[in-house]
Motif scaffolding. Structure first.
Motif, PDB file in Angstrom:
ATOM      1  N   MET A   1       0.833  -1.196   0.000  1.00  0.00           N
ATOM      2  CA  MET A   1       0.000   0.000   0.000  1.00  0.00           C
ATOM      3  C   MET A   1       0.875   1.256   0.000  1.00  0.00           C
ATOM      4  N   SER A   2       0.506   2.259  -0.777  1.00  0.00           N
ATOM      5  CA  SER A   2       1.289   3.472  -0.899  1.00  0.00           C
ATOM      6  C   SER A   2       1.328   4.267   0.395  1.00  0.00           C
ATOM      7  N   ARG A   3       2.425   4.998   0.568  1.00  0.00           N
ATOM      8  CA  ARG A   3       2.481   5.910   1.701  1.00  0.00           C
ATOM      9  C   ARG A   3       1.923   7.281   1.338  1.00  0.00           C
TER      10      ARG A   3
ATOM     11  N   GLU B   1       4.320   6.038  -8.491  1.00  0.00           N
ATOM     12  CA  GLU B   1       5.023   6.084  -7.207  1.00  0.00           C
ATOM     13  C   GLU B   1       6.434   6.641  -7.381  1.00  0.00           C
ATOM     14  N   LYS B   2       7.089   6.281  -8.468  1.00  0.00           N
ATOM     15  CA  LYS B   2       8.446   6.776  -8.700  1.00  0.00           C
ATOM     16  C   LYS B   2       8.450   8.286  -8.837  1.00  0.00           C
TER      17      LYS B   2
ATOM     18  N   GLY C   1      11.591   6.362 -15.750  1.00  0.00           N
ATOM     19  CA  GLY C   1      10.383   7.066 -15.355  1.00  0.00           C
ATOM     20  C   GLY C   1       9.209   6.148 -15.095  1.00  0.00           C
ATOM     21  N   GLY C   2       8.071   6.475 -15.725  1.00  0.00           N
ATOM     22  CA  GLY C   2       6.853   5.701 -15.521  1.00  0.00           C
ATOM     23  C   GLY C   2       6.693   4.527 -16.460  1.00  0.00           C
TER      24      GLY C   2
ATOM     25  N   SER D   1       7.482  10.739 -17.779  1.00  0.00           N
ATOM     26  CA  SER D   1       6.776  10.731 -16.499  1.00  0.00           C
ATOM     27  C   SER D   1       5.807   9.558 -16.429  1.00  0.00           C
ATOM     28  N   PHE D   2       5.272   9.149 -17.585  1.00  0.00           N
ATOM     29  CA  PHE D   2       4.410   7.965 -17.625  1.00  0.00           C
ATOM     30  C   PHE D   2       4.611   7.202 -18.930  1.00  0.00           C
TER      31      PHE D   2
END
Length: 457
Positions: free
Chosen positions: A1-3, A205-206, A376-377, A355-356
């Motif tokens: 789970m993300s912070r 997330e990165k 990146g993404g 970026s993505f």
């Protein structure tokens, strides 16, 4: 789970919604109307030309899906022609407003900071003609718009949500040969916008980690929302991937039995189309018999530092001795672009920074696997070994080997095609818009709580 307080999470299966959390009764109020800012490029411009690219697609598709959620969107962009009307309805609930700021033509992106005061004035003039509270929130895209956003949001007393799209410090750490570093003024400007925004949107997330590491962003203000793809437009042919590929090749005048590695994007060092050409030259040097069955379409126009040498890629193809297999094509509309994706054996994205990587997801949605740089993404956009191949670095020899794997095993494209379609389905714009609406709601709630408690945002 993300912070991070994101609504979307990364996973090998794609995009998943966070479980709902208990909320106070007033927490679900979504904005009625959003002022969206895109200073340097218009959502009406053709992606792949000038400064128009993935961000243009992002803004258009997000605005349409937000409007479908009963959130009206007014997009402010710089007028680039005296003939443009003051406003254009892009779609029901989506209005594009043209703001006069500087000369209409011949103004480079690097010269736009000097016009931000004029642009801000134009935005506030449009607001002055409305009732108080006309806009509930400002959503700015790219750092130039962020500067206008922080001024207008403060004046209107509404939250600012900002999407970086690209970051100067990240780009400067991954420069291609011959590319121009981003100036210190942009780094300073981005730092100011990060400090002013109520919420910062990261594609992955990165990217969220990069915001924290390079710009010392507040973790609680960063939300991860994956971009989407138009799954109605970018999809396999109804007859199946193989039949659709054959039909698309016929429409585009491409040979049916060819290996077709496709490049789509702006022609500039950052996107590294030269890496693809060098890889093809290596491949043909080592396996000359492939020359009779390879076609390399490059679909896009010069942009950024690539404008200084608009014919540079054609000259490189000539020097490498592969002009006979490379086909340069100008940017095309979205429907025609879907045909190019369907026709390709594989999409190649050797970018130095992304970026993505919307192009990668669009291609996969059409059933075309991707060879992409592991930057990146792109590791989120492409599922390595399943829907495509991620290549560490930008050595043309590594891309040549990846291309040969598809040439040596034609069935590999078919195997990866089905997985590519499944992977892309997790990136729908409707899901992205729902997640963005949740971020808006949280920004409004946090702002109203801060006002009640007499605290800054």
């Amino acid at each position: 789970m993300s912070r991070y307080p994101a609504r979307l999470e990364e996973g090998h299966g794609g995009t998943l919604l966070d479980p709902p959390r208990p909320r106070p009764p007033d927490a679900r109020r979504r904005p009625r109307r959003v002022a969206m800012l895109s200073v340097h490029t218009s959502p009406l411009h053709q992606p792949g030309t000038g400064d128009a690219g993935g961000m243009n697609v992002y803004i258009v598709e997000l605005a349409k899906r937000l409007a479908a959620l009963d959130i009206e969107v007014e997009i402010f962009t710089r007028a680039t022609s005296a003939a443009l009307p003051p406003s254009v309805e892009l779609a029901p609930g989506v209005l594009v407003r043209h703001v006069a700021a500087g000369p209409y033509e011949g103004l480079a992106k690097e010269d736009l900071p000097a016009q931000l005061c004029a642009f801000t004035h134009g935005v506030t003039r449009a607001w002055a003609g409305q009732r108080p509270g006309h806009y509930d929130l400002v959503h700015s895209h790219y750092w130039l718009s962020g500067h206008v956003g922080r001024l207008t949001a403060e004046r209107w007393g509404v939250p600012l949500v900002h999407a970086m799209h690209t970051m100067a410090k990240v780009k400067n750490a991954n420069l291609a040969d011959g590319d121009t570093p981003e100036p210190a003024a942009r780094v300073l400007g981005e730092t100011q916008v990060v400090g002013a925004a109520d919420r910062l949107i990261a594609n992955t997330e990165k990217e969220a980690d990069e915001l924290l590491r390079h710009y010392r962003a507040d973790t609680d203000r960063v939300a991860v929302v994956h971009p989407g793809v138009d799954l109605e437009r970018f999809r396999p042919d109804a007859r199946g991937v193989a039949a659709g590929r054959a039909a698309a090749r016929s429409r585009l005048g491409l040979p049916q039995d060819a290996l077709i590695p496709l490049f789509v994007g702006r022609i500039q060092p950052l996107k590294a189309p030269d890496v693809l050409l060098r890889a093809v030259a290596l491949l043909l040097r080592e396996r000359p018999w492939l020359r009779e069955r390879i076609v390399v379409p490059v679909v896009g126009g010069p942009s950024g530092s690539g404008l200084a040498r608009p014919e540079g890629l054609q000259k490189l193809a000539a020097r490498l001795g592969i002009s006979d297999v490379v086909r340069f094509r100008p940017p095309v509309g979205q429907d025609r672009l879907a045909d190019w994706y369907r026709a390709a054996s594989v999409l190649v994205m050797p970018s130095h920074s992304e970026s993505f990587g919307l192009v990668a997801v669009e291609a996969q949605a059409c059933g075309t696997p991707v060879i992409a740089a592991e930057v990146g993404g792109l590791p989120v956009a492409v599922r390595d070994g399943v829907s495509g191949v991620l290549v560490p670095g930008h050595d043309p020899a590594d891309y040549a080997r990846a291309l040969y794997a598809f040439a040596a095993d034609p069935a590999r494209t078919a195997r990866m095609s089905e997985a590519a379609v499944r992977h892309a389905r997790s990136f729908g714009w409707a899901t992205a818009a729902e997640a963005m609406a949740d971020v808006y709601t949280e920004a409004l709630l946090h702002r109203s709580r801060g006002a009640r408690e007499g605290q800054p945002h």
